[in-house]
Write an enzyme that holds these catalytic residues in place. Structure first.
Site, PDB file in Angstrom:
ATOM      1  N   ARG A  71       2.118  -7.261   9.126  1.00 25.49           N
ATOM      2  CA  ARG A  71       2.250  -7.929   7.810  1.00 25.49           C
ATOM      3  C   ARG A  71       2.288  -6.898   6.688  1.00 25.49           C
ATOM      4  NH1 ARG A  71      -2.403 -12.215   7.258  1.00 25.49           N
ATOM      5  NH2 ARG A  71      -1.462 -12.475   5.210  1.00 25.49           N
ATOM      6  N   GLN A 102      -4.857 -15.479  -4.794  1.00 32.42           N
ATOM      7  CA  GLN A 102      -5.397 -15.638  -3.438  1.00 32.42           C
ATOM      8  C   GLN A 102      -4.612 -14.772  -2.462  1.00 32.42           C
ATOM      9  OE1 GLN A 102      -6.326 -20.110  -2.647  1.00 32.42           O
ATOM     10  NE2 GLN A 102      -4.764 -20.047  -4.245  1.00 32.42           N
ATOM     11  N   ASP A 105      -0.985  -9.587  -0.783  1.00 27.66           N
ATOM     12  CA  ASP A 105       0.230  -8.777  -0.598  1.00 27.66           C
ATOM     13  C   ASP A 105       0.448  -7.728  -1.691  1.00 27.66           C
ATOM     14  OD1 ASP A 105       2.095 -11.771  -1.503  1.00 27.66           O
ATOM     15  OD2 ASP A 105       1.184 -10.261  -2.808  1.00 27.66           O
ATOM     16  N   HIS A 120      -9.025 -12.785  -2.297  1.00 35.86           N
ATOM     17  CA  HIS A 120      -9.110 -12.722  -0.836  1.00 35.86           C
ATOM     18  C   HIS A 120      -8.859 -11.313  -0.307  1.00 35.86           C
ATOM     19  CE1 HIS A 120      -8.236 -17.315  -0.734  1.00 35.86           C
ATOM     20  NE2 HIS A 120      -9.479 -17.031  -1.085  1.00 35.86           N
ATOM     21  N   CYS A 128     -13.924   0.592   7.213  1.00 41.06           N
ATOM     22  CA  CYS A 128     -14.496   0.372   8.540  1.00 41.06           C
ATOM     23  C   CYS A 128     -15.321  -0.923   8.489  1.00 41.06           C
ATOM     24  CB  CYS A 128     -15.356   1.542   8.983  1.00 41.06           C
ATOM     25  SG  CYS A 128     -16.768   1.846   7.938  1.00 41.06           S
ATOM     26  N   CYS A 157     -13.578   4.997  12.322  1.00 44.46           N
ATOM     27  CA  CYS A 157     -14.030   5.611  11.062  1.00 44.46           C
ATOM     28  C   CYS A 157     -14.678   6.971  11.340  1.00 44.46           C
ATOM     29  CB  CYS A 157     -15.051   4.682  10.399  1.00 44.46           C
ATOM     30  SG  CYS A 157     -15.902   5.410   8.991  1.00 44.46           S
ATOM     31  N   GLY A 197       2.006 -21.939  -6.960  1.00 42.70           N
ATOM     32  CA  GLY A 197       2.241 -21.668  -5.549  1.00 42.70           C
ATOM     33  C   GLY A 197       1.021 -21.726  -4.670  1.00 42.70           C
ATOM     34  N   ASN A 223       4.913 -25.906  -8.585  1.00 41.69           N
ATOM     35  CA  ASN A 223       4.959 -26.028  -7.129  1.00 41.69           C
ATOM     36  C   ASN A 223       6.088 -27.000  -6.778  1.00 41.69           C
ATOM     37  OD1 ASN A 223       4.348 -26.550  -4.359  1.00 41.69           O
ATOM     38  ND2 ASN A 223       2.209 -25.988  -4.753  1.00 41.69           N
ATOM     39  N   ALA A 241       8.541 -20.933  -8.001  1.00 40.50           N
ATOM     40  CA  ALA A 241       8.049 -19.909  -8.937  1.00 40.50           C
ATOM     41  C   ALA A 241       9.183 -19.011  -9.421  1.00 40.50           C
ATOM     42  CB  ALA A 241       6.977 -19.067  -8.249  1.00 40.50           C
TER      43      ALA A 241
HETATM   44  P1  OAD Z   1      -0.511 -22.342   1.335  1.00 48.13           P
HETATM   45  O1  OAD Z   1       0.465 -21.921   2.363  1.00 48.13           O
HETATM   46  O2  OAD Z   1      -1.680 -23.229   1.706  1.00 48.13           O
HETATM   47  O3  OAD Z   1       0.271 -23.126   0.171  1.00 48.13           O
HETATM   48  C1  OAD Z   1       1.455 -22.587  -0.336  1.00 48.13           C
HETATM   49  C2  OAD Z   1       1.875 -23.468  -1.501  1.00 48.13           C
HETATM   50  O4  OAD Z   1       3.002 -22.874  -2.117  1.00 48.13           O
HETATM   51  C3  OAD Z   1       2.289 -24.871  -1.065  1.00 48.13           C
HETATM   52  O5  OAD Z   1       1.699 -25.826  -1.924  1.00 48.13           O
HETATM   53  C4  OAD Z   1       3.822 -24.862  -1.243  1.00 48.13           C
HETATM   54  O6  OAD Z   1       4.306 -26.130  -1.648  1.00 48.13           O
HETATM   55  C5  OAD Z   1       3.965 -23.874  -2.361  1.00 48.13           C
HETATM   56  N1  OAD Z   1       5.258 -23.191  -2.405  1.00 48.13           N
HETATM   57  C6  OAD Z   1       6.113 -22.942  -1.391  1.00 48.13           C
HETATM   58  N2  OAD Z   1       7.199 -22.271  -1.852  1.00 48.13           N
HETATM   59  C7  OAD Z   1       7.001 -22.091  -3.195  1.00 48.13           C
HETATM   60  C8  OAD Z   1       7.744 -21.481  -4.235  1.00 48.13           C
HETATM   61  N3  OAD Z   1       8.947 -20.912  -3.993  1.00 48.13           N
HETATM   62  N4  OAD Z   1       7.224 -21.490  -5.490  1.00 48.13           N
HETATM   63  C9  OAD Z   1       6.029 -22.074  -5.754  1.00 48.13           C
HETATM   64  N5  OAD Z   1       5.262 -22.674  -4.802  1.00 48.13           N
HETATM   65  C10 OAD Z   1       5.757 -22.668  -3.546  1.00 48.13           C
HETATM   66  O7  OAD Z   1      -1.042 -21.032   0.609  1.00 48.13           O
HETATM   67  P2  OAD Z   1      -2.298 -20.889  -0.338  1.00 48.13           P
HETATM   68  O8  OAD Z   1      -2.504 -22.119  -1.181  1.00 48.13           O
HETATM   69  O9  OAD Z   1      -2.164 -19.609  -1.055  1.00 48.13           O
HETATM   70  O10 OAD Z   1      -6.934 -17.562   2.532  1.00 48.13           O
HETATM   71  O11 OAD Z   1      -3.515 -20.770   0.723  1.00 48.13           O
HETATM   72  C11 OAD Z   1      -4.787 -20.468   0.195  1.00 48.13           C
HETATM   73  C12 OAD Z   1      -5.515 -19.651   1.204  1.00 48.13           C
HETATM   74  O12 OAD Z   1      -5.493 -20.313   2.488  1.00 48.13           O
HETATM   75  C13 OAD Z   1      -4.901 -18.300   1.497  1.00 48.13           C
HETATM   76  O13 OAD Z   1      -5.201 -17.357   0.516  1.00 48.13           O
HETATM   77  C14 OAD Z   1      -5.589 -17.954   2.814  1.00 48.13           C
HETATM   78  C15 OAD Z   1      -5.597 -19.303   3.505  1.00 48.13           C
HETATM   79  O14 OAD Z   1      -6.860 -19.543   4.134  1.00 48.13           O
HETATM   80  C16 OAD Z   1      -7.454 -16.555   3.317  1.00 48.13           C
HETATM   81  O15 OAD Z   1      -6.789 -16.028   4.178  1.00 48.13           O
HETATM   82  C17 OAD Z   1      -8.864 -16.228   3.010  1.00 48.13           C
END
Ligand code: OAD
Length: 259
Positions: A71, A102, A105, A120, A128, A157, A197, A223, A241
Site C-alpha cells: 500500500r 482519517q 496516505d 489514524h 518498532c 529495530c 469522503g 459524498n 471530492a
Molecule cells: P470508507 O471506505 O468507510 O468510506 C468511504 C466514503 O467515501 C464512502 O462514504 C463513499 O461513499 C465515499 N466516496 C467514495 N468515492 C468518493 C469520492 N470520489 N469523493 C467523495 N467521497 C467518496 O472510508 P472511511 O470513512 O475513511 O480506519 O473509513 C473510516 C475508517 O474506517 C478508516 O480510516 C479506517 C477504517 O477502519 C482505520 O484503519 C483505523
C-alpha cells in the site's frame, strides 16, 4: 436559484474558522481504494481483521508488513487529485484551513496543506512495535518484497530488537493522543466543518461532525453516496471530492473577487 456549490461557497466565505474532516473517499479519485465501497473497497478483498490488528501482525508479520509496504508503494507513486489542490488553494485564500484526516496516505501534506492532523496515523511512518523507535521509511521502500503474494519480513529495530511496523492505528488500538486532542480542539472552535469522503461509521472520528454541529457549527457533507450523517448535514452535497472541491474553490475566488 443558487447551485449547491454557490450555497457552500457562501457558507465558507462567511466562516470565521472553517475546518475539513476527510476520509478514504477523498483519495478515491487518486486511485487509493476506500475501505467499504462495495466493489472497489480494500476490504472487499481482504478481511481487515486478518491484517489490520496487532494480533495479525504477531501471528503473520510477513503478511501484514508486506501488505502495508504494498500500500505504501502504491501511495508514493500517485498524485493528489485537483480536490487536494483546491483545499491548498482555500488554505492560502483563508490564511488557514486545518484538516483532520482519517486517511494514512499522506496526500494532504503531499498536495501542500500545512495543517494536517492524521487521526489514524500514517503509512509513511514506521516504528518498532514495542519501543516506538522510529524506522526510516526510505529504508522500508528499498526492502525487496519476496514471494508472489507480497510477503515481506519486517526489519528488526536496531535499538531494541523488536519488529518494525507501520505507524497506523490498528483495530483495538488507541488513536494517537496528540492527534485526538488537536481534532477535538479544532471541532470545538470551528464554525464550519467540511466533511469529505467518509462513511461516518467509525468512531471517534464520526463523532466530530456531530460535536461540531452541537456546538453551533454548520456541517457540509461532500459524498456521492448517502451516509448515516447525510440527513443531519446542513448541506449534503452529493458529489465526488475531485469535482466538488475545485468547483467550490472557483466559486469562492469569484465571490471574493466581487467583494
Ligand atoms: P470508507 O471506505 O468507510 O468510506 C468511504 C466514503 O467515501 C464512502 O462514504 C463513499 O461513499 C465515499 N466516496 C467514495 N468515492 C468518493 C469520492 N470520489 N469523493 C467523495 N467521497 C467518496 O472510508 P472511511 O470513512 O475513511 O480506519 O473509513 C473510516 C475508517 O474506517 C478508516 O480510516 C479506517 C477504517 O477502519 C482505520 O484503519 C483505523
Amino acid at each position: 436559484m443558487s447551485t449547491v456549490a454557490e450555497r457552500v461557497a457562501e457558507i465558507l466565505v462567511t466562516a470565521r474558522y472553517p475546518i475539513v474532516l476527510t476520509g478514504a473517499g477523498m483519495s478515491a479519485e487518486s486511485g487509493v481504494p476506500t475501505f467499504r465501497d462495495a466493489m472497489t473497497g480494500l476490504w472487499t478483498r481482504f478481511d481487515p481483521h486478518e491484517l489490520a490488528t496487532p494480533e495479525a501482525f504477531r501471528r503473520q508479520p510477513e503478511v501484514v508488513f508486506g501488505w502495508y509496504v504494498t500500500r505504501l508503494r502504491q501511495v508514493v507513486a500517485i498524485d493528489p487529485h485537483p480536490g487536494y489542490q483546491a483545499l491548498v488553494h482555500l488554505e492560502r485564500l483563508f490564511g488557514t484551513l486545518p484538516i483532520v484526516t482519517q486517511n494514512v496516505d499522506g496526500l494532504h501534506r503531499r498536495a501542500g496543506s500545512t495543517d494536517v492532523t492524521e487521526l489514524h496515523g500514517s503509512l509513511l511512518s514506521f516504528r518498532c512495535a514495542a519501543g516506538h523507535h522510529a524506522f526510516p521509511v526510505e529504508e522500508v521502500l528499498v526492502l525487496a518484497q519476496v514471494g508472489g503474494d507480497g510477503r515481506l519480513d519486517p526489519p528488526v529495530c536496531a535499538s531494541c530488537g523488536d519488529l518494525v511496523r507501520p505507524n497506523v492505528v490498528w483495530f483495538g488500538e488507541m488513536l494517537p493522543e496528540a492527534a485526538m486532542t488537536r481534532a477535538a480542539l479544532l471541532t470545538e472552535h470551528c464554525d464550519v466543518l467540511l466533511l469529505v469522503g467518509t462513511s461516518s461509521v467509525v468512531y471517534p472520528a464520526a463523532a466530530l461532525p456531530i460535536r461540531a454541529q452541537a456546538l453551533g457549527a454548520r456541517v457540509v457533507e461532500v459524498n456521492p453516496a448517502p451516509t448515516p450523517f447525510t440527513r443531519l448535514a446542513n448541506v449534503a452535497w452529493q458529489a465526488r471530492a475531485g469535482d466538488a472541491l475545485p468547483e467550490l474553490a472557483k466559486q469562492i475566488v469569484s465571490m471574493k473577487a466581487s467583494t
